[in-house]
Design a protein around this motif. Structure first.
Motif, PDB file in Angstrom:
ATOM      1  N   SER A 179      56.199  17.219-112.405  1.00  0.00           N
ATOM      2  CA  SER A 179      57.221  16.464-113.113  1.00  0.00           C
ATOM      3  C   SER A 179      56.731  16.323-114.536  1.00  0.00           C
ATOM      4  O   SER A 179      55.641  15.804-114.759  1.00  0.00           O
ATOM      5  CB  SER A 179      57.421  15.078-112.493  1.00  0.00           C
ATOM      6  OG  SER A 179      57.850  15.170-111.158  1.00  0.00           O
ATOM      7  N   SER A 180      57.497  16.803-115.495  1.00  0.00           N
ATOM      8  CA  SER A 180      57.026  16.742-116.870  1.00  0.00           C
ATOM      9  C   SER A 180      58.192  16.594-117.820  1.00  0.00           C
ATOM     10  O   SER A 180      59.343  16.810-117.467  1.00  0.00           O
ATOM     11  CB  SER A 180      56.236  18.015-117.227  1.00  0.00           C
ATOM     12  OG  SER A 180      57.075  19.150-117.167  1.00  0.00           O
ATOM     13  N   SER A 181      57.890  16.231-119.067  1.00  0.00           N
ATOM     14  CA  SER A 181      58.921  16.140-120.078  1.00  0.00           C
ATOM     15  C   SER A 181      59.283  17.535-120.546  1.00  0.00           C
ATOM     16  O   SER A 181      58.662  18.522-120.158  1.00  0.00           O
ATOM     17  CB  SER A 181      58.407  15.310-121.268  1.00  0.00           C
ATOM     18  OG  SER A 181      57.422  16.036-121.971  1.00  0.00           O
ATOM     19  N   TYR A 225      56.463   6.599-117.148  1.00  0.00           N
ATOM     20  CA  TYR A 225      56.857   7.932-116.704  1.00  0.00           C
ATOM     21  C   TYR A 225      55.931   8.416-115.590  1.00  0.00           C
ATOM     22  O   TYR A 225      56.385   8.961-114.574  1.00  0.00           O
ATOM     23  CB  TYR A 225      56.825   8.922-117.875  1.00  0.00           C
ATOM     24  CG  TYR A 225      57.284  10.300-117.463  1.00  0.00           C
ATOM     25  CD1 TYR A 225      58.635  10.638-117.483  1.00  0.00           C
ATOM     26  CD2 TYR A 225      56.375  11.247-117.001  1.00  0.00           C
ATOM     27  CE1 TYR A 225      59.065  11.884-117.070  1.00  0.00           C
ATOM     28  CE2 TYR A 225      56.800  12.492-116.583  1.00  0.00           C
ATOM     29  CZ  TYR A 225      58.147  12.809-116.618  1.00  0.00           C
ATOM     30  OH  TYR A 225      58.562  14.036-116.191  1.00  0.00           O
ATOM     31  N   ALA A 226      54.631   8.234-115.776  1.00  0.00           N
ATOM     32  CA  ALA A 226      53.679   8.668-114.752  1.00  0.00           C
ATOM     33  C   ALA A 226      53.856   7.876-113.465  1.00  0.00           C
ATOM     34  O   ALA A 226      53.723   8.428-112.367  1.00  0.00           O
ATOM     35  CB  ALA A 226      52.244   8.531-115.276  1.00  0.00           C
ATOM     36  N   GLN A 249      57.640   9.326-107.010  1.00  0.00           N
ATOM     37  CA  GLN A 249      58.483  10.413-106.520  1.00  0.00           C
ATOM     38  C   GLN A 249      57.672  11.390-105.667  1.00  0.00           C
ATOM     39  O   GLN A 249      58.141  11.868-104.634  1.00  0.00           O
ATOM     40  CB  GLN A 249      59.131  11.142-107.694  1.00  0.00           C
ATOM     41  CG  GLN A 249      60.073  12.267-107.261  1.00  0.00           C
ATOM     42  CD  GLN A 249      60.692  12.990-108.442  1.00  0.00           C
ATOM     43  OE1 GLN A 249      60.105  13.073-109.520  1.00  0.00           O
ATOM     44  NE2 GLN A 249      61.892  13.514-108.251  1.00  0.00           N
ATOM     45  N   TYR A 250      56.463  11.688-106.110  1.00  0.00           N
ATOM     46  CA  TYR A 250      55.610  12.584-105.329  1.00  0.00           C
ATOM     47  C   TYR A 250      55.327  11.985-103.951  1.00  0.00           C
ATOM     48  O   TYR A 250      55.432  12.665-102.932  1.00  0.00           O
ATOM     49  CB  TYR A 250      54.299  12.838-106.071  1.00  0.00           C
ATOM     50  CG  TYR A 250      53.416  13.844-105.375  1.00  0.00           C
ATOM     51  CD1 TYR A 250      53.548  15.201-105.627  1.00  0.00           C
ATOM     52  CD2 TYR A 250      52.461  13.433-104.447  1.00  0.00           C
ATOM     53  CE1 TYR A 250      52.753  16.131-104.980  1.00  0.00           C
ATOM     54  CE2 TYR A 250      51.662  14.352-103.799  1.00  0.00           C
ATOM     55  CZ  TYR A 250      51.812  15.699-104.065  1.00  0.00           C
ATOM     56  OH  TYR A 250      51.027  16.607-103.403  1.00  0.00           O
ATOM     57  N   TYR A 269      53.709   3.289-103.953  1.00  0.00           N
ATOM     58  CA  TYR A 269      54.471   3.936-102.884  1.00  0.00           C
ATOM     59  C   TYR A 269      55.960   3.625-103.079  1.00  0.00           C
ATOM     60  O   TYR A 269      56.317   2.587-103.654  1.00  0.00           O
ATOM     61  CB  TYR A 269      54.024   3.436-101.509  1.00  0.00           C
ATOM     62  CG  TYR A 269      52.563   3.611-101.199  1.00  0.00           C
ATOM     63  CD1 TYR A 269      51.829   4.668-101.746  1.00  0.00           C
ATOM     64  CD2 TYR A 269      51.900   2.724-100.354  1.00  0.00           C
ATOM     65  CE1 TYR A 269      50.485   4.831-101.448  1.00  0.00           C
ATOM     66  CE2 TYR A 269      50.545   2.879-100.065  1.00  0.00           C
ATOM     67  CZ  TYR A 269      49.842   3.928-100.621  1.00  0.00           C
ATOM     68  OH  TYR A 269      48.512   4.083-100.336  1.00  0.00           O
ATOM     69  N   PRO A 270      56.843   4.477-102.571  1.00  0.00           N
ATOM     70  CA  PRO A 270      58.279   4.181-102.681  1.00  0.00           C
ATOM     71  C   PRO A 270      58.625   2.868-101.980  1.00  0.00           C
ATOM     72  O   PRO A 270      58.034   2.532-100.947  1.00  0.00           O
ATOM     73  CB  PRO A 270      58.933   5.368-101.968  1.00  0.00           C
ATOM     74  CG  PRO A 270      57.913   6.460-102.010  1.00  0.00           C
ATOM     75  CD  PRO A 270      56.582   5.778-101.932  1.00  0.00           C
ATOM     76  N   GLU A 271      59.562   2.124-102.525  1.00  0.00           N
ATOM     77  CA  GLU A 271      59.955   0.845-101.934  1.00  0.00           C
ATOM     78  C   GLU A 271      60.475   1.021-100.515  1.00  0.00           C
ATOM     79  O   GLU A 271      60.297   0.152 -99.658  1.00  0.00           O
ATOM     80  CB  GLU A 271      61.027   0.173-102.799  1.00  0.00           C
ATOM     81  CG  GLU A 271      60.518  -0.346-104.133  1.00  0.00           C
ATOM     82  CD  GLU A 271      61.590  -1.103-104.885  1.00  0.00           C
ATOM     83  OE1 GLU A 271      62.684  -1.314-104.303  1.00  0.00           O
ATOM     84  OE2 GLU A 271      61.340  -1.495-106.046  1.00  0.00           O
ATOM     85  N   GLU A 272      61.110   2.163-100.257  1.00  0.00           N
ATOM     86  CA  GLU A 272      61.707   2.389 -98.936  1.00  0.00           C
ATOM     87  C   GLU A 272      60.693   2.894 -97.913  1.00  0.00           C
ATOM     88  O   GLU A 272      61.025   3.047 -96.731  1.00  0.00           O
ATOM     89  CB  GLU A 272      62.866   3.384 -99.047  1.00  0.00           C
ATOM     90  CG  GLU A 272      62.477   4.778 -99.489  1.00  0.00           C
ATOM     91  CD  GLU A 272      62.442   4.944-101.005  1.00  0.00           C
ATOM     92  OE1 GLU A 272      62.414   6.100-101.465  1.00  0.00           O
ATOM     93  OE2 GLU A 272      62.437   3.908-101.726  1.00  0.00           O
TER      94      GLU A 272
END
Length: 228
Positions: free
Chosen positions: A29-31, A87-88, A94-95, A117-120
């Motif tokens: 994932s990058s700009s 952003y990181a 996401q990873y 970690y993801p909230e879900e």
């Protein structure tokens, strides 16, 4: 073994086969900046065909630090802040969303008030192992936590094959006994388990080990890869 390198503009992740035979798949994932794109391409190549030496190549001096005072003093003050930019953080979360499965038992080493970690994510036994009890107590994604200084005693207080995943967020550069630590990671992971290491170009320089400060971002990826 998943390695993620992050900075203000990019986060790169890759998977190394457990046998360290050089099979690597990289996602990123990058700009859209040329600098980030170039960095992504270079990072992908670091572990494409790594030539790790057959024996441990590092000396004790490589893991000396400017500040060798008791780490419990340095980490005594809670730091309820992010140590990477927004952003990181998003890229790391996401990873994780693609690699953490509901029900996974997860060990977060060098843990703090947030694991990203993801909230879900609905983990099984999610354990934090860190230095500051207050920070750990504020981490709502943990089932439990253990306060332990791994630089003083690198042995994990867990049984063999206890976890499906081990994570470590931007802290590997502070571990001055990485050989012992990564043996412990291997010991507590179940067959087929994964270790996800994220790295940043930010650090507390007085507590980072010497070889980290003497090398660049791409070399950091290779160094951590060699720990496995």
């Amino acid at each position: 073994v998943a390695l993620l390198a992050s900075s203000q503009s990019h986060l790169v992740s890759g998977f190394i086969s457990p046998a360290l035979k050089g099979r690597v798949t990289i996602s990123s994932s990058s700009s859209t900046s040329l600098k980030s794109s170039s960095m992504k391409e270079l990072a992908e190549k670091v572990l494409a065909n790594p030539k790790f030496p057959p024996e441990w190549p590092f000396s004790p001096a490589d893991f000396e630090r400017t500040d060798e005072s008791d780490d419990s003093i340095f980490y005594d003050q809670p730091r309820l802040v992010y140590h990477i930019d927004d952003y990181a953080v998003r890229a790391l979360t996401q990873y994780y969303s693609h690699h953490l499965k509901d029900g996974d038992d997860v060990l977060d080493i060098c843990s703090s008030w947030v694991s990203h970690y993801p909230e879900e994510f609905k983990g099984g036994n999610v354990v934090g192992l860190g230095m500051n009890e207050y920070e750990l107590s504020q981490n709502k994604q943990l089932s439990s936590y253990v306060v332990k200084d791994l630089n003083r005693d690198p042995i994990f207080p867990f049984q063999d094959e206890s976890f499906d995943k081990v994570t470590c967020v931007v802290s590997v550069d502070y571990l001055n006994q990485p050989l012992e630590i990564f043996r412990e990671i291997s010991r507590v992971l179940r067959p087929g388990g994964e270790c996800i290491i994220s790295m940043s170009n930010r650090c507390f320089p007085t507590k980072a080990f010497r070889i980290w400060l003497q090398t660049n971002d791409l070399e950091h990826i290779f160094i951590v890869g060699s720990f496995f």
